[in-house]
Design a protein around this motif. Structure first.
Motif, PDB file in Angstrom:
ATOM      1  N   MET A  42      74.206  26.260  85.189  1.00 26.19           N
ATOM      2  CA  MET A  42      72.895  26.422  85.735  1.00 26.19           C
ATOM      3  C   MET A  42      72.019  24.855  85.568  1.00 26.19           C
ATOM      4  N   VAL A  43      72.721  24.010  84.812  1.00 26.82           N
ATOM      5  CA  VAL A  43      71.930  22.486  84.841  1.00 26.82           C
ATOM      6  C   VAL A  43      72.744  22.049  86.040  1.00 26.82           C
ATOM      7  N   ARG A  44      73.791  22.115  86.526  1.00 28.66           N
ATOM      8  CA  ARG A  44      74.496  21.497  87.635  1.00 28.66           C
ATOM      9  C   ARG A  44      73.628  22.047  88.974  1.00 28.66           C
ATOM     10  N   GLU A  45      73.441  23.156  88.959  1.00 35.07           N
ATOM     11  CA  GLU A  45      72.481  23.728  89.966  1.00 35.07           C
ATOM     12  C   GLU A  45      71.232  23.297  90.087  1.00 35.07           C
ATOM     13  N   SER A  46      70.600  22.967  88.891  1.00 32.68           N
ATOM     14  CA  SER A  46      69.440  22.517  88.892  1.00 32.68           C
ATOM     15  C   SER A  46      69.357  21.136  89.445  1.00 32.68           C
ATOM     16  N   ILE A  47      70.438  20.433  89.038  1.00 26.33           N
ATOM     17  CA  ILE A  47      70.423  19.008  89.492  1.00 26.33           C
ATOM     18  C   ILE A  47      70.634  18.814  90.946  1.00 26.33           C
ATOM     19  N   GLU A  48      71.279  19.736  91.757  1.00 27.12           N
ATOM     20  CA  GLU A  48      71.622  19.777  93.119  1.00 27.12           C
ATOM     21  C   GLU A  48      70.288  20.001  93.748  1.00 27.12           C
ATOM     22  N   ARG A  49      69.446  20.944  93.140  1.00 26.48           N
ATOM     23  CA  ARG A  49      68.121  21.283  93.888  1.00 26.48           C
ATOM     24  C   ARG A  49      67.242  19.869  93.718  1.00 26.48           C
ATOM     25  N   LEU A  50      67.394  19.365  92.618  1.00 32.19           N
ATOM     26  CA  LEU A  50      66.426  18.236  92.309  1.00 32.19           C
ATOM     27  C   LEU A  50      66.897  17.117  92.936  1.00 32.19           C
ATOM     28  N   ARG A  51      68.064  16.934  93.483  1.00 32.04           N
ATOM     29  CA  ARG A  51      68.470  15.809  94.226  1.00 32.04           C
ATOM     30  C   ARG A  51      68.080  15.654  95.498  1.00 32.04           C
ATOM     31  N   LYS A  52      67.478  16.878  96.222  1.00 34.76           N
ATOM     32  CA  LYS A  52      67.014  16.736  97.481  1.00 34.76           C
ATOM     33  C   LYS A  52      65.737  16.024  97.608  1.00 34.76           C
ATOM     34  N   ARG A  53      65.159  15.630  96.289  1.00 34.03           N
ATOM     35  CA  ARG A  53      63.793  14.923  96.628  1.00 34.03           C
ATOM     36  C   ARG A  53      63.845  13.994  95.479  1.00 34.03           C
ATOM     37  N   VAL A  54      64.646  13.842  94.493  1.00 30.57           N
ATOM     38  CA  VAL A  54      64.762  13.004  93.369  1.00 30.57           C
ATOM     39  C   VAL A  54      66.078  12.061  93.444  1.00 30.57           C
ATOM     40  N   PRO A  55      66.090  10.794  93.390  1.00 27.33           N
ATOM     41  CA  PRO A  55      67.221  10.135  93.702  1.00 27.33           C
ATOM     42  C   PRO A  55      68.147  10.139  92.292  1.00 27.33           C
ATOM     43  N   ILE A  56      68.579  11.328  91.825  1.00 33.03           N
ATOM     44  CA  ILE A  56      69.439  11.494  90.641  1.00 33.03           C
ATOM     45  C   ILE A  56      70.708  11.002  91.086  1.00 33.03           C
ATOM     46  N   VAL A  57      71.204  10.062  90.207  1.00 33.87           N
ATOM     47  CA  VAL A  57      72.445   9.299  90.290  1.00 33.87           C
ATOM     48  C   VAL A  57      73.296   9.505  89.282  1.00 33.87           C
ATOM     49  N   ALA A  58      74.606   9.355  89.100  1.00 37.23           N
ATOM     50  CA  ALA A  58      75.343   9.353  87.973  1.00 37.23           C
ATOM     51  C   ALA A  58      76.405   8.074  87.940  1.00 37.23           C
ATOM     52  N   SER A  59      76.501   7.501  86.500  1.00 37.69           N
ATOM     53  CA  SER A  59      77.424   6.382  86.430  1.00 37.69           C
ATOM     54  C   SER A  59      78.769   6.968  85.837  1.00 37.69           C
ATOM     55  N   ARG A  60      79.718   6.274  86.799  1.00 38.48           N
ATOM     56  CA  ARG A  60      80.991   6.850  86.225  1.00 38.48           C
ATOM     57  C   ARG A  60      81.851   5.583  85.446  1.00 38.48           C
ATOM     58  N   GLU A  61      81.065   4.996  85.117  1.00 40.91           N
ATOM     59  CA  GLU A  61      81.541   4.060  84.159  1.00 40.91           C
ATOM     60  C   GLU A  61      80.558   3.619  83.328  1.00 40.91           C
ATOM     61  N   LYS A  62      80.972   2.884  82.160  1.00 43.52           N
ATOM     62  CA  LYS A  62      80.210   2.758  80.955  1.00 43.52           C
ATOM     63  C   LYS A  62      78.904   1.968  81.455  1.00 43.52           C
ATOM     64  N   PRO A  63      77.877   2.517  81.006  1.00 43.32           N
ATOM     65  CA  PRO A  63      77.552   3.421  80.316  1.00 43.32           C
ATOM     66  C   PRO A  63      77.555   4.935  81.182  1.00 43.32           C
ATOM     67  N   PHE A  64      78.217   6.093  81.033  1.00 45.42           N
ATOM     68  CA  PHE A  64      78.508   7.174  81.579  1.00 45.42           C
ATOM     69  C   PHE A  64      76.892   7.879  81.719  1.00 45.42           C
ATOM     70  N   GLY A  65      76.966   8.735  82.539  1.00 44.45           N
ATOM     71  CA  GLY A  65      75.683   9.802  82.402  1.00 44.45           C
ATOM     72  C   GLY A  65      74.996   9.535  83.858  1.00 44.45           C
ATOM     73  N   LEU A  66      73.837  10.574  83.729  1.00 43.22           N
ATOM     74  CA  LEU A  66      72.985  10.803  84.942  1.00 43.22           C
ATOM     75  C   LEU A  66      71.730   9.851  84.598  1.00 43.22           C
ATOM     76  N   TYR A  67      71.149   9.590  85.705  1.00 44.60           N
ATOM     77  CA  TYR A  67      69.689   8.696  85.643  1.00 44.60           C
ATOM     78  C   TYR A  67      69.338   8.881  86.935  1.00 44.60           C
ATOM     79  N   ILE A  68      67.876   8.502  87.048  1.00 45.47           N
ATOM     80  CA  ILE A  68      67.360   8.382  88.200  1.00 45.47           C
ATOM     81  C   ILE A  68      67.165   7.043  88.646  1.00 45.47           C
TER      82      ILE A  68
END
Length: 168
Positions: free
Chosen positions: A38-64
């Protein structure tokens, strides 16, 4: 509530930091109290209008993304992930569903899928050629020399077994 965002989307968006800070998906899951899907689906919906990106190197995680550099790095990370996934799909396409165990135990066995069998009859060497059928390691086609072919009734099946040590 913002236009067309549901409660979960609102909660997820409220947890994703802007800029340098990061948040892991698993942390969002525990804070929002819904499944990871449900969280991943929410993030996919949000990405249509919000520049949510993810870092695959330290520090890991999601951010706008807060600037062009973060935005471009985020896009590059997704493009690299997509390339890796396409490479994995191609590698998977090249594996063999029925014979992967043979491939794992002896990667060279396929090089023996086409061979010649040297037979000796009345002091003459005869050469039979055989080829395994596709992925099937149990059947194939053998082309017999005319001297042997005339001894075999039409429709008769011959079985050849190779014994270790070279005796055929």
């Amino acid at each position: 509530m913002r236009y067309d965002l549901n409660k979960i989307d609102e909660d997820v968006l409220g947890l994703i930091p802007v800029g340098e800070s990061r948040i892991l998906t698993k942390d969002i899951v525990s804070m929002v109290g819904v499944s990871e899907r449900m969280v991943r689906e929410s993030i996919e919906r949000l990405r249509k209008r919000v520049p949510i990106v993810a870092s695959r190197e330290k520090p890991f995680g999601l951010y706008i993304a807060s600037d062009e550099d973060e935005f471009q790095r985020g896009i590059a990370a997704f493009e690299n992930q997509a390339k890796t996934m396409m490479k994995n799909a191609e590698q998977l396409r090249n594996t063999h569903l029925k014979t992967w165990r043979y491939d794992l135990n002896n990667p060279l066995w396929r090089s023996h899928a086409q061979e010649e069998l040297h037979l000796f009859m009345d002091n003459h060497e005869l050469i039979a050629q055989f080829e395994l059928d596709g992925e099937d390691t149990t059947s194939g086609v053998m082309t017999l020399p005319p001297e042997i072919a005339k001894m075999v009734d039409e429709g008769e099946q011959l079985i050849f077994v190779r014994i270790k040590g070279g005796i055929e």
